[in-house]
Write a protein that holds these residues in place. Sequence first.
Motif, PDB file in Angstrom:
ATOM      1  N   LEU B 110     -36.076   9.907   7.998  1.00 16.81           N
ATOM      2  CA  LEU B 110     -37.122   8.901   7.845  1.00 16.81           C
ATOM      3  C   LEU B 110     -38.421   9.384   8.472  1.00 16.81           C
ATOM      4  O   LEU B 110     -39.490   9.332   7.865  1.00 16.81           O
ATOM      5  CB  LEU B 110     -36.691   7.588   8.505  1.00 16.81           C
ATOM      6  CG  LEU B 110     -35.751   6.708   7.689  1.00 16.81           C
ATOM      7  CD1 LEU B 110     -35.304   5.520   8.513  1.00 16.81           C
ATOM      8  CD2 LEU B 110     -36.446   6.237   6.423  1.00 16.81           C
ATOM      9  N   LEU B 419     -37.070  12.715   0.535  1.00 20.18           N
ATOM     10  CA  LEU B 419     -37.676  11.401   0.722  1.00 20.18           C
ATOM     11  C   LEU B 419     -39.187  11.486   0.485  1.00 20.18           C
ATOM     12  O   LEU B 419     -39.791  10.604  -0.126  1.00 20.18           O
ATOM     13  CB  LEU B 419     -37.398  10.951   2.154  1.00 20.18           C
ATOM     14  CG  LEU B 419     -37.562   9.487   2.456  1.00 20.18           C
ATOM     15  CD1 LEU B 419     -36.468   8.705   1.769  1.00 20.18           C
ATOM     16  CD2 LEU B 419     -37.494   9.269   3.966  1.00 20.18           C
ATOM     17  N   VAL B 762     -40.825  -0.225  11.280  1.00 24.59           N
ATOM     18  CA  VAL B 762     -39.822   0.810  11.545  1.00 24.59           C
ATOM     19  C   VAL B 762     -39.853   1.177  13.025  1.00 24.59           C
ATOM     20  O   VAL B 762     -38.811   1.302  13.679  1.00 24.59           O
ATOM     21  CB  VAL B 762     -40.085   2.058  10.665  1.00 24.59           C
ATOM     22  CG1 VAL B 762     -39.139   3.184  11.048  1.00 24.59           C
ATOM     23  CG2 VAL B 762     -39.915   1.710   9.197  1.00 24.59           C
TER      24      VAL B 762
END
Lengths: 109, 878
Positions: B110, B419, B762
């Motif tokens: 991420l 990603l 996040v």
Amino acid sequence: MARESLGEFEQLVMLAILRLGEDVYGVPVVEEIERRTGRGVSRAAVYIALRRLENKGLVSSHMADPTPERGGRAKRFFRVEPDGIDLLRDSRLALLSMWQDLEPVLGGR
Amino acid sequence: MRPPRPATWLIARALASQEREWILGDLEEVFGREVVACGSTRARLWYWRQAISFSVRFVRERWSGRDAGKAFKSGAREPVGGLVRDVRYALRTLTRSPGFALVAVVTLALGIGANTAIFSVVNSILLRPLPVADADRLVSLCETNPAIAGFCIASPGNVEDWAQQSNSFESIGVARDWPFILKTDEGVQGIRGGIATPAFFNVLQFRPALGRLFVPEDLEPGNNRVVVLSDATWRSRFGSDVTIVGRNLTLGDEIYTVIGVLPAEAEVPRMEGFQLWAPLHFHPREQGGRSWRGFRALGRLAAGVTITEADAEMSTIAVRLAEQYPETNDGWGIRLVHLHEQVVGSVRPMLLVFLGAVGFVLLIGCANVANLLLARSSGRRRELAVRTALGASRGRLLRLLLSESVLLAVAGGGAGLLLAVWAVSTFVSLAPGSIPRLDEVAIDGRVLGFALLVSLLTSLVFGLLPSLQATSLNLNEELKEGDRASSSGRLGIRSLLVVSQVALALMLLIGAALLTQSFATLLRWKPGFDQSNLLTVWLLASTGKYESADQVSLVFEQAVEEVGALPSVESVGRTSAGPLFGGRETDEFVIEGRPLPAPGDGPVARWFDVGPKYFGTLGVPLVKGRGLEPSDAAGMTPVAVINESAVRRYWPGEDPLGQRVTIRGETRTIVGVVSDVRPLRPGTPIDPEVYWPQAQSPRYATFLVIRTKTDPLSAVEGIRKRLQQLDPDMRVSSLTTLRQRMSRELVGPRFNMLLIGIFASVALLLAAVGIYGVVAYTVARRTREMGIRVALGARGWDIVRSVAAHGMVPTTVGLVLGLLGAVGLTRVLESLLFGVSPTDPVTFAGVAVVLAAVAALACYVPARRATRVEAVVALREE
């Protein structure tokens, strides 16, 4: 400085170049060896030998102009350098002296 | 007949590059002979055999050669072998705890993915040079004057002199957008085009794909009816016709000849998508060429000249020109800006904020992974102690543990890259179109390098501390106490990690909260008139069709009448610009009866020419005097209406009615004052404005402002039809509602808010997980102590408090540090914020409270578990 010894195959390649004289490139070298020895030769092995010989300074080469029948690709011409000739001479002498007096044992044509 | 391509490819791979040409040539020669001798099938078979033989032999040769070379350097082999062993070992340990590995890799993916994605945007927009030849030598030249601060404009006449008098530039050219109307058998179409001097294309080093580009002779009257087409226009409108050069086009009422076509890659930065170009339709030296500053000047610096040197030279030239042409150039200076800066400068702060935000997210993620590693390594202390006892050095153990981190980071980086590919395309599709160079955003080699570098740095950041910690062990104690050994130092590191996580998350959250507040302020815009049921449309009359602008004005007035007569329409006004639809025309003016100010120091106002019903239709209330009337026609006394801001600025405590001002060469009597229209972005100063009747200063274009009785969107088609009936040659465009214009304005701020909001969420989640982890770890380690305390009669609340302190103390420190950091950092947001201060105390306090609450919750959950420890169970664990 101790001279390097030559492998048999490397000798064959150099001898073929010398026999063919001028404008010698890969294709006739393979054919010459096959014709003289009567054996099939791996082309890849011939090119590897040429590469090694050139790295050792025993043969030299230069590129020629491209020709249409080869897909427009140029040829590389090889010739044997004086060092190579010296080495060939040495191994010939070595072999000859080893052969001496053995003709009756091994026979010959 | 040629040999089979895949086989050739295979052989070529095996050969060194300098060998390919002649060996492949030799083989092709023999192949040709084989074809003649044995047929093509056998020849192909032969060739494939060669391919295999070459691959095997040459690759073997390469490897044996390498081994031979290394054989003498056995010393260097050991670390390599050791590293391979370490990585293999790390791989084994990680696969043995897949849950830990998965959490770590996902966290890192991420973080690294978000960083890679944003970096590829930054790289493509800010770092890569513009897609024009020698882009670093391209410079925008702007004429400066206090009245037009922030604009970059130039007049063709001045540029002509600059080019002639300066040595710093290879060439300087000007251009501007110019609407054309293309008439074909199929009808009339508006064309987005531009007019330029020949030098303009030289500056950009464009070469024609067909025909030629402009030459100086094309500027001469009589020669200037020529056009150059863009590649896209040539393809879509003219079917890639290669005989297009020499063809005639009808633009407006004039015949133009096509002289050339630009190549596809020839795009002018900030003038992308122009469909065709014509030369300036007047010579720059002509009268008026010096005062019409509606152009964009671009220059190519001469080789070796810096922008500072050029700037110095141009300033001298500007001073000279001001002396030579005082009536047009007095008070005007010159400023140079790198073209790249001009194109991307406006988005730099925003993109850097994004990059900083994802950097924070990655750091917070790293802290979490470090926490996980710490927890793991405390479980492995015994193993490490055994290894040490068996003679492993500290460095050796460090390498073992670090290779685990590197492995995690590389796996995270790989997943992150995937990603990022997705995130970049999402970014591009959601980002506001106002971001320049969006179409160029792509992942390139530099981005891959960045991802690799970030992954490796990341592995150091999260891996080094735990590894150092784990390898600094007291052998005796470890072997004796085994898994139970507790170390306050480890807890210290964990607290430190929480401090940094909380501080980073707080800064991000404050940023997100500020952007959200700013966005909310924009949503609450109260311009001072009713925004609902308002439509605007831009009309451009065909040049050449009407004898004079006065006639055009009559047609526009007729348009107002006819659209106004439609049943769905309540009222119609016309104007040159208005709120959210232009209005950037600004000029100096002179107030009669006051001493003449120094050039550049006089009063300045935005100006508009409007129809009589404009104020009424928009709903801008009249404060004083009268509005503009139909009787304020051409030939009548020139009049003007000003806004309240103009009164405050230039007539404080005075009555402006009846005063006379000279603006744009006309002296006008002020007859009324209207109220200010508040700008969309609060905090923006309200400019003084001057309005005068369109009829007294007619032009070929106008906006209609239409107030509808019902839903404005349902009225759009009827209005368009009526306008086309009125004059089929008239260009009707930008028919949109004010609400649509408003939401277009909000795309950018909304995007900024959402992106930072996502990053901040996040960050908050990761930080909460981090705090939870620390407290849970403490609880696990202190089970025995809890048991004893419970047995001795400690109350649940005492235990919760003592455990939660392990989370809340570092959280509090983190909050303080985060608040201090935010005070320094939110200043970079200043240009993105409207109506809220970057250090707004309410926002700061509110966000800190929210974060503290989340942290308290993250502490409470594991602490609560501690109170349920049964004394007997805890003690039996011994």
